[in-house]
Design an enzyme around this catalytic site. Structure first.
Site, PDB file in Angstrom:
ATOM      1  CD  GLU A 189     -13.145 -16.463 -12.222  1.00 39.71           C
ATOM      2  OE1 GLU A 189     -12.062 -16.717 -12.840  1.00 39.71           O
ATOM      3  OE2 GLU A 189     -14.101 -17.276 -12.437  1.00 39.71           O
ATOM      4  CG  HIS A 258     -16.004 -25.536  -5.821  1.00 39.19           C
ATOM      5  ND1 HIS A 258     -14.788 -25.606  -6.148  1.00 39.19           N
ATOM      6  CD2 HIS A 258     -16.437 -24.833  -6.985  1.00 39.19           C
ATOM      7  CE1 HIS A 258     -14.511 -25.784  -7.627  1.00 39.19           C
ATOM      8  NE2 HIS A 258     -15.607 -24.958  -8.194  1.00 39.19           N
TER       9      HIS A 258
END
Lengths: 455, 334
Positions: A189, A258
């Site tokens: 990322e 998450h």
């Protein structure tokens, strides 16, 4: 021409210092870079280097002198071939280029400079015929339409191409647009976000998909320091037309790492825009606007909403303005303000309240930054009560901002203190029963409204 | 690359024409004198905040610049003044940004570490160590996306080479065969920490090996060596073979920033470098050997001093930004 050597500032905060030692004496020849003295600051002992060549005519302060203010003359430097007597005649105004007489004026305090009014976005228009599609289809259609419209647009992220999207949002895009414009990345990322931002600085228009917004934390430096601030730091030369999108907030039992809402994180940053669609129409209209926007835009999607169907305009030109909220349900007794999946929760609460004879107005924010304060304030002035509903944590959350807007701009119209309904202030638990307890539900909203009406 | 990198890329004497050598000498001297003046203005309080000088490293940016063509892009860290001057940005605009004036490249809103020029394809000026490596990879990505043969030059220090995103970028660039030249300016000290104390990798030129990135270790104090290595890297990238890594062994004479007392190294070490390895003196000696007359250097010195004096004057007389600048350039009007 003789010039003055001044007490230098050797750090961003130094205002005075001690001349600890003269390394060069009167009569010494110096070249640029030679150490001429040692100066003690509040932090360290630093060496002062000559910046010009010449001969030290005389020193003006003795070794050991303390509290010498920055810019005080400390020595006279004679030019090549100049007589020592020139040292006695040099004045502060003699050689401005050498640093003597520059007046460093503090400008008059301009006071608080008010931010300009945010231009009001265009009114919602009627887009006519609709069809039922899922949020997933709406997002896909938005990207496909913009990829068709503009060759500079490309999609990049993990599993967006061959796998068709980790959540199947990019289904079919590789087939239509090819691997030049639909690009799979390694799990990196920080790297691919930086790369996409760099490409955007040249004018390309990347859509960066984060498999979930949680992973944007790996890349947050590029989102904030590189994408959001470069336009300002470049004096308007270099904008960053880029979209960062992906599912945000809790999904279903994926645990603490998450399940987090990033609305308030990104809404905090000047230079970013942040949108959070709820319906399929929101998703399609806002994502298209985000891709066309010349600024960095964060699109906070929601995994649970991906599969839900809503009516969405079929008009090929359908697009929504960023910065404008939508009143999903009109009411007169209380204003419920929500975004993303919480719009559904607020609407359920409004239905329950209606059964009790309480008329709730539900505002779907659509856009978090800029925030449509006008719509919120107008509604509060009508209903006299406001409850914000968000999935994220309470501290410094979007609800805190909305309640502040109500208090600052509609205080005299409020019949009850503004209230916040938020996710519980804890990391998301995994166990099904605990997770359920941690997330706002319609009953919490109903309770908050009842309390406002009762007190 | 299985050839052993040599400390000096020089093989058969100067590979530069007299005119090119003069240009290189002039550019290096301009950077040197500009930076000396910036240090002076900092001492006078006319430049604030952080200010990182390029003195000692001039051969790198000038030697690479000799090989750049229109459209090539460059990006670097906060030690950026030299890169900007070589990119063709005006000394006036750069110096006025250092003093925070409206005539600066960012109208005074960026400062020493944050300056850009879309016209000159200079993409900053970045204050976050290593960020420019991923961004610069994106510049190369854009070159490729647009189908051009333009190259992206990405400068970073040996200190930044410890950042994870550098290796994420290497992977992406090698994977996509991006036209990107990574230039490690190894000046031995990441602020106050020597390379020996910061890197388990002792040969940074090999840091791209796992990704098969071609590389050279270069004497960054020798403009001939820099030029030769840059030429090879440029041809390699332009022909579509992928990224290239150049480790430039160099030295900064001044502290990390203006507020660095530099106690982590001996004064004698700095003196020795200046006396024996100075890039400007090295070039001058070569030029004298090749028959260029002493008067040429005097003329260049006079010319450069005038440019720096003009920039300094401009940087002090250009007005502070209007208060209306506070609220502009936050967003592009959609």
């Amino acid at each position: 021409m003789a010039s003055l050597i001044l007490m230098p500032a050797l750090s961003p905060t130094m205002t005075e210092g001690t001349l600890a030692r003269w390394v060069k004496k009167a009569g010494d020849t110096v070249a640029a870079g030679d150490v001429i003295a040692e100066i003690e600051t509040d932090k360290a002992t630093m060496e002062v280097e000559a910046v010009d060549e010449g001969v030290i005519g005389k020193t003006l302060v003795d070794e050991g002198t303390q509290n010498i203010a920055v810019n005080t003359p400390i020595a006279v430097l004679l030019a090549e071939g100049e007589d020592a007597s020139a040292a006695d005649t040099v004045t502060r105004s003699a050689d401005p280029a050498a640093g003597a007489s520059v007046a460093i004026e503090t400008p008059a305090d301009p006071g608080i400079v008010e931010a300009p009014e945010v231009a009001q976005a265009e009114n919602d228009r009627d887009w006519g015929e609709t069809s039922e599609i899922t949020v997933r289809q709406a997002l896909r259609d938005a990207m496909a339409a913009e990829l068709r419209r503009d060759e500079d647009v490309f999609l990049i992220g993990e599993e967006v191409a061959q796998y068709q999207g980790a959540y199947k949002v990019s289904q079919g895009l590789l087939d239509e647009f090819g691997e030049k414009r639909v690009i799979d990345t390694p799990i990196t990322e920080h790297g691919f976000t930086g790369m996409a931002v760099g490409a955007a600085l040249t004018g390309l228009k990347p859509i960066v998909e984060f498999m979930t917004m949680n992973f944007s934390l790996q890349a947050i430096d590029h989102i904030i320091n590189s994408a959001a601030k470069t336009l300002y730091m470049s004096g308007g030369q270099m904008g960053c037309p880029i979209v960062f999108r992906g599912p945000n907030g809790a999904a279903a039992r994926v645990g603490a790492q998450h399940s987090q809402c990033f609305a308030s994180w990104y809404a905090h940053i000047p230079g970013l825009k942040v949108v959070a669609p709820w319906s399929a129409a929101d998703a399609k209209g806002l994502l298209r606007a985000a891709i066309r926007d010349p600024n960095p835009v964060i699109v906070l999607e929601n995994e649970i909403l991906y599969g839900q169907k809503f009516p969405c305009p079929v008009d090929e030109d359908f697009i929504l303005p960023i910065g404008r909220a939508k009143i999903e349900r009109e009411g007169t007794d209380v204003t419920l303000v929500a975004f993303s999946i919480m719009v559904g929760v607020a609407l359920e609460a409004a239905a329950i309240l209606a059964d009790e004879g309480i008329s709730a107005e539900v505002i779907n924010l659509r856009s978090i930054r800029p925030l449509d304060t006008e719509t919120i304030v107008r509604s509060v002035k009508k209903t006299n009560r406001i409850v914000s509903v968000e999935e994220g944590w309470p501290v410094a959350g979007i609800g805190a901002e909305i309640c502040t807007v109500a208090v600052e701009q509609a205080f005299d119209w409020l019949d009850a203190p503004p209230a916040r309904v938020c996710g519980l202030d804890l990391p998301m638990p995994y166990a099904a029963n605990l997770e359920k307890l941690a997330l706002p539900k319609p009953e919490w909203v109903v309770d908050a409204v009842r309390k406002q009406l009762r007190d | 690359m299985d050839e052993t990198p040599s400390a000096s890329g020089r093989s058969n004497g100067p590979a530069l024409s007299p005119e090119t050598m003069k240009r290189a000498y002039r550019d290096m001297l301009l950077v040197r004198r500009f930076e000396e003046k910036a240090g002076q203005l900092y001492g006078m309080g006319l430049i604030g905040g952080f200010c990182h000088l390029y003195i000692g490293q001039e051969a790198i940016v000038v030697g690479i610049g000799l090989n750049m063509k229109q459209g090539d892009k460059s990006i670097t860290s906060y030690r950026d003044h030299g890169q900007m001057l070589v990119a063709g940005m005006t000394p006036r605009g750069v110096m006025a940004e250092l003093t925070g004036r409206s005539g600066g490249y960012s109208h005074g809103k960026g400062g020493s570490m944050h300056m850009f020029s879309r016209e000159k394809e200079f993409y900053g000026g970045h204050g976050i160590v290593g960020a420019q490596v991923a961004l610069g990879t994106g510049l190369a990505f854009a070159n490729r996306y647009r189908g051009s043969d333009e190259v992206s030059i990405v400068y970073f220090g040996e200190g930044a080479s410890a950042q994870g995103q550098v290796y994420e970028s290497f992977n992406l660039a090698a994977l996509h065969k991006l036209p990107c030249i990574y230039v490690i300016e190894n000046n031995r000290y990441g602020m106050g920490t020597s390379i020996e104390r910061a890197s388990a990798s002792k040969d940074l030129s090999r840091n791209g090996e796992p990704w098969g990135i071609a590389s050279r270790k270069v004497d960054g104090m020798d403009i001939f060596a820099v030029h030769e290595a840059a030429k090879e890297a440029m041809e390699y990238c332009r022909s579509g073979k992928g990224p290239f890594l150049l480790e430039m062994e160099t030295y900064r004479y001044r502290g990390h920033s203006m507020s660095d007392p530099a106690k982590y190294r001996q004064r004698a070490e700095v003196e020795e470098m200046r006396r024996t390895r100075d890039p400007i003196e090295t070039l001058k000696a070569e030029m004298l050997r090749s028959g260029i007359e002493e008067s040429v250097f005097k003329d260049i010195e006079t010319d450069v001093k005038a440019i720096v004096a003009d920039a300094t004057e401009f940087a002090q007389t250009s007005p502070e930004p209007d208060v209306s600048e506070l609220w502009t350039d936050i967003l592009v009007e959609a």
